[in-house]
Design an enzyme around this catalytic site. Structure first.
Site, mmCIF file in Angstrom:
data_model
loop_
_atom_site.group_PDB
_atom_site.id
_atom_site.type_symbol
_atom_site.label_atom_id
_atom_site.label_comp_id
_atom_site.label_asym_id
_atom_site.label_seq_id
_atom_site.Cartn_x
_atom_site.Cartn_y
_atom_site.Cartn_z
ATOM 1 N N ASN A 103 -6.249 6.920 3.887
ATOM 2 C CA ASN A 103 -7.665 7.190 3.649
ATOM 3 C C ASN A 103 -8.060 8.647 3.824
ATOM 4 O O ASN A 103 -9.198 9.008 3.518
ATOM 5 C CB ASN A 103 -8.531 6.294 4.536
ATOM 6 C CG ASN A 103 -8.410 4.839 4.156
ATOM 7 O OD1 ASN A 103 -7.814 4.487 3.136
ATOM 8 N ND2 ASN A 103 -8.971 3.977 4.974
ATOM 9 N N ASN B 171 -9.443 4.261 -1.408
ATOM 10 C CA ASN B 171 -9.886 5.296 -0.473
ATOM 11 C C ASN B 171 -8.997 6.531 -0.464
ATOM 12 O O ASN B 171 -9.475 7.635 -0.203
ATOM 13 C CB ASN B 171 -10.024 4.720 0.934
ATOM 14 C CG ASN B 171 -11.193 3.773 1.041
ATOM 15 O OD1 ASN B 171 -12.206 3.938 0.370
ATOM 16 N ND2 ASN B 171 -11.055 2.758 1.881
ATOM 17 N N HIS C 247 0.827 -1.211 0.000
ATOM 18 C CA HIS C 247 0.000 0.000 0.000
ATOM 19 C C HIS C 247 0.864 1.265 0.000
ATOM 20 O O HIS C 247 0.380 2.345 -0.311
ATOM 21 C CB HIS C 247 -0.913 -0.028 1.225
ATOM 22 C CG HIS C 247 -2.270 0.543 1.021
ATOM 23 N ND1 HIS C 247 -2.906 0.634 -0.202
ATOM 24 C CD2 HIS C 247 -3.150 1.057 1.919
ATOM 25 C CE1 HIS C 247 -4.103 1.173 -0.044
ATOM 26 N NE2 HIS C 247 -4.276 1.444 1.231
#
Length: 188
Positions: A66, A112, A19
């Site tokens: 996010n 997100n 990520h």
């Protein structure tokens, strides 16, 4: 000024995770250009330089993935920037592992961090450089563990090659390459 936002999560536990490929790409570019990051009041770590006469700012939001849009909005407001001068470096599970893809506009595609940027800027028309992670099975807990997992030793050579290509791609964008030109050169 050109703004390059690498998306990721702050903290040692997220270092070198899938990520965080956006952070890794912006770090690779910073290293190649002898840049170092420092904290800013705009919810981010920033590094600034001039390349080919163009002011450049590398940004790593410290808001967690996010809520990346909060940092993007704060940086653009503070520096009177525009989304037309933004490049976002982001992971993409729907791209095959090791592939890169430029995209000039579109939806968040379930990401997100991108959704937060779109919410805070009111725009879907900013350039993104997506890094392919490949996709595990579509069960939610497997997906979360996959994106928050670290790259394996077997994946490292492909990641290094992708980061090298991204450094050149970012330099091309700074020097004025258009989204279609970048797509033709780097989309794989």
């Amino acid at each position: 000024m050109k703004f390059i936002f690498g998306l990721g999560n702050i903290g040692a536990e997220y270092d070198q995770t899938r990520h965080n490929i956006g952070f890794m790409a912006v770090d690779a570019f910073a290293t190649a250009n002898h840049m170092s990051f420092s904290p800013s009041k705009q919810f981010a770590l920033v590094a600034k330089t001039i390349i080919g006469g163009e002011s450049v700012m590398l940004v790593k939001p410290t808001t967690y993935m996010n809520d990346s849009g909060k940092a993007v909005r704060a940086i653009l407001d503070y520096y009177d920037g525009d989304v037309d001068d933004v490049l976002v470096l982001v992971d993409d599970m729907d791209l095959p592992f090791g592939k890169m893809r430029f995209r000039a506009k579109g939806s968040a595609g379930g990401h997100n961090g991108l959704k937060s940027i779109m919410t805070h800027t009111g725009s879907q028309t900013f350039l993104r450089l997506k890094f392919g992670l490949g996709h595990p099975v579509h069960e939610q807990n497997v997906v979360v563990n996959y994106v928050l997992g670290k790259f394996t030793a077997a994946e490292k050579p492909d990641i290094d090659a992708m980061l090298d290509r991204s450094t050149q791609a970012i330099a091309d964008w700074i020097q004025g390459a258009t989204a279609p030109e970048l797509s033709n050169r780097y989309n794989g």
